[in-house]
Design a protein around this motif. Structure first.
Motif, short mmCIF file in Angstrom:
data_model
loop_
_atom_site.label_atom_id
_atom_site.label_comp_id
_atom_site.label_asym_id
_atom_site.label_seq_id
_atom_site.Cartn_x
_atom_site.Cartn_y
_atom_site.Cartn_z
N GLN A 263 24.72 62.26 41.46
CA GLN A 263 25.26 62.39 42.81
C GLN A 263 24.49 61.42 43.70
O GLN A 263 23.33 61.11 43.44
CB GLN A 263 25.14 63.82 43.32
N LEU A 264 25.14 60.94 44.72
CA LEU A 264 24.50 59.99 45.63
C LEU A 264 23.46 60.69 46.47
O LEU A 264 23.75 61.69 47.13
CB LEU A 264 25.55 59.33 46.52
N GLN A 265 22.24 60.18 46.41
CA GLN A 265 21.13 60.76 47.15
C GLN A 265 20.19 59.64 47.57
O GLN A 265 20.15 58.59 46.94
CB GLN A 265 20.35 61.75 46.28
N PRO A 266 19.40 59.89 48.60
CA PRO A 266 18.43 58.88 48.99
C PRO A 266 17.30 58.81 47.98
O PRO A 266 17.10 59.73 47.18
CB PRO A 266 17.91 59.39 50.34
N GLN A 267 16.55 57.71 48.03
CA GLN A 267 15.33 57.65 47.23
C GLN A 267 14.35 58.65 47.82
O GLN A 267 14.32 58.89 49.03
CB GLN A 267 14.76 56.25 47.22
N SER A 268 13.52 59.23 46.98
CA SER A 268 12.69 60.37 47.35
C SER A 268 11.43 60.01 48.13
O SER A 268 10.54 59.32 47.63
CB SER A 268 12.29 61.12 46.08
N ILE A 269 11.33 60.53 49.35
CA ILE A 269 10.14 60.33 50.17
C ILE A 269 8.96 61.09 49.57
O ILE A 269 7.81 60.68 49.72
CB ILE A 269 10.39 60.73 51.64
N THR A 270 9.22 62.18 48.86
CA THR A 270 8.13 62.93 48.24
C THR A 270 7.54 62.15 47.07
O THR A 270 6.32 62.03 46.95
CB THR A 270 8.59 64.34 47.80
N THR A 271 8.39 61.61 46.21
CA THR A 271 7.92 60.81 45.08
C THR A 271 7.19 59.56 45.58
O THR A 271 6.16 59.17 45.04
CB THR A 271 9.09 60.40 44.16
N ALA A 272 7.72 58.95 46.63
CA ALA A 272 7.09 57.75 47.20
C ALA A 272 5.66 58.04 47.63
O ALA A 272 4.76 57.23 47.39
CB ALA A 272 7.91 57.25 48.39
N ASN A 273 5.43 59.20 48.22
CA ASN A 273 4.10 59.51 48.74
C ASN A 273 3.16 60.12 47.72
O ASN A 273 1.95 60.13 47.93
CB ASN A 273 4.23 60.38 49.99
N ARG A 274 3.70 60.57 46.61
CA ARG A 274 2.84 61.06 45.53
C ARG A 274 2.54 59.97 44.52
O ARG A 274 1.49 59.99 43.89
CB ARG A 274 3.49 62.25 44.83
N ALA A 275 3.47 59.01 44.33
CA ALA A 275 3.31 58.05 43.24
C ALA A 275 3.44 56.59 43.65
O ALA A 275 2.56 55.78 43.38
CB ALA A 275 4.31 58.38 42.14
N TRP A 276 4.52 56.21 44.30
CA TRP A 276 4.78 54.79 44.56
C TRP A 276 3.77 54.16 45.48
O TRP A 276 3.48 52.97 45.37
CB TRP A 276 6.19 54.59 45.12
N ARG A 277 3.22 54.90 46.42
CA ARG A 277 2.30 54.34 47.41
C ARG A 277 1.03 53.78 46.80
O ARG A 277 0.34 52.99 47.42
CB ARG A 277 1.98 55.35 48.50
N VAL A 278 0.69 54.18 45.56
CA VAL A 278 -0.55 53.69 44.94
C VAL A 278 -0.52 52.18 44.74
O VAL A 278 -1.56 51.56 44.55
CB VAL A 278 -0.86 54.41 43.61
#
Length: 159
Positions: free
Chosen positions: A88-103
């Motif tokens: 289903q169409l959903q935005p990219q996850s702000i929670t995942t971004a702040n737990r993982a991608w920001r590193v």
């Protein structure tokens, strides 16, 4: 002014509800606003305190895609405890971004990762400071202020 009003004032058509993965040329895919309950959940999941400017943004749009700009949001399937569904169409996850991608970025600990800009050679992360100021940070740690309104206008002019 909401992000939808910002886009529309710059002549950018908004596809509220984002009905396809590939945004039409010059159209912004904008997800319906997040609820207070979704935002509270996301803060806990991200282990971050969202600045008031980010809360306001999420209440205006729960993420969007426009050209090279991505603003993260709260995927409904994650909020509902069903796991991440790309069916289903959903935005990219702000929670995942702040737990993982920001590193991958040298961002201040108090900054919340709110989006990204895709580039030819690398992506840059968009971070919001507690004051509401947004900065763009590349993987080398070079940062610069990021004015959403000005960037939307520039993106629209090059649509």
């Amino acid at each position: 002014m909401s992000i939808i009003e910002e886009f529309e004032s710059n002549g950018i058509e908004c596809n509220l509800g984002a009905n396809n993965w590939h945004v039409d040329h010059g159209t912004a895919a904008i997800y319906p606003p997040a609820t207070d309950e979704m935002i509270e959940w996301a803060c806990l999941e991200a282990k971050a305190e969202f600045p008031p400017a980010l809360v306001s943004l999420l209440k205006s749009t729960n993420g969007c895609f426009f050209k090279k700009l991505t603003l993260f949001g709260i995927p409904v399937s994650l909020f509902e405890g069903k796991g991440l569904s790309r069916g289903q169409l959903q935005p990219q996850s702000i929670t995942t971004a702040n737990r993982a991608w920001r590193v991958n970025y040298k961002a201040p600990n108090e900054a919340v990762m709110v989006g990204s800009i895709q580039g030819w050679s690398e992506n840059a992360g968009l971070f919001m400071l507690p004051s509401g100021l947004c900065v763009k940070i590349n993987s080398s740690g070079i940062s610069e202020p990021f004015q959403l309104t000005e960037k939307c206008r520039a993106l629209a002019e090059n649509a």
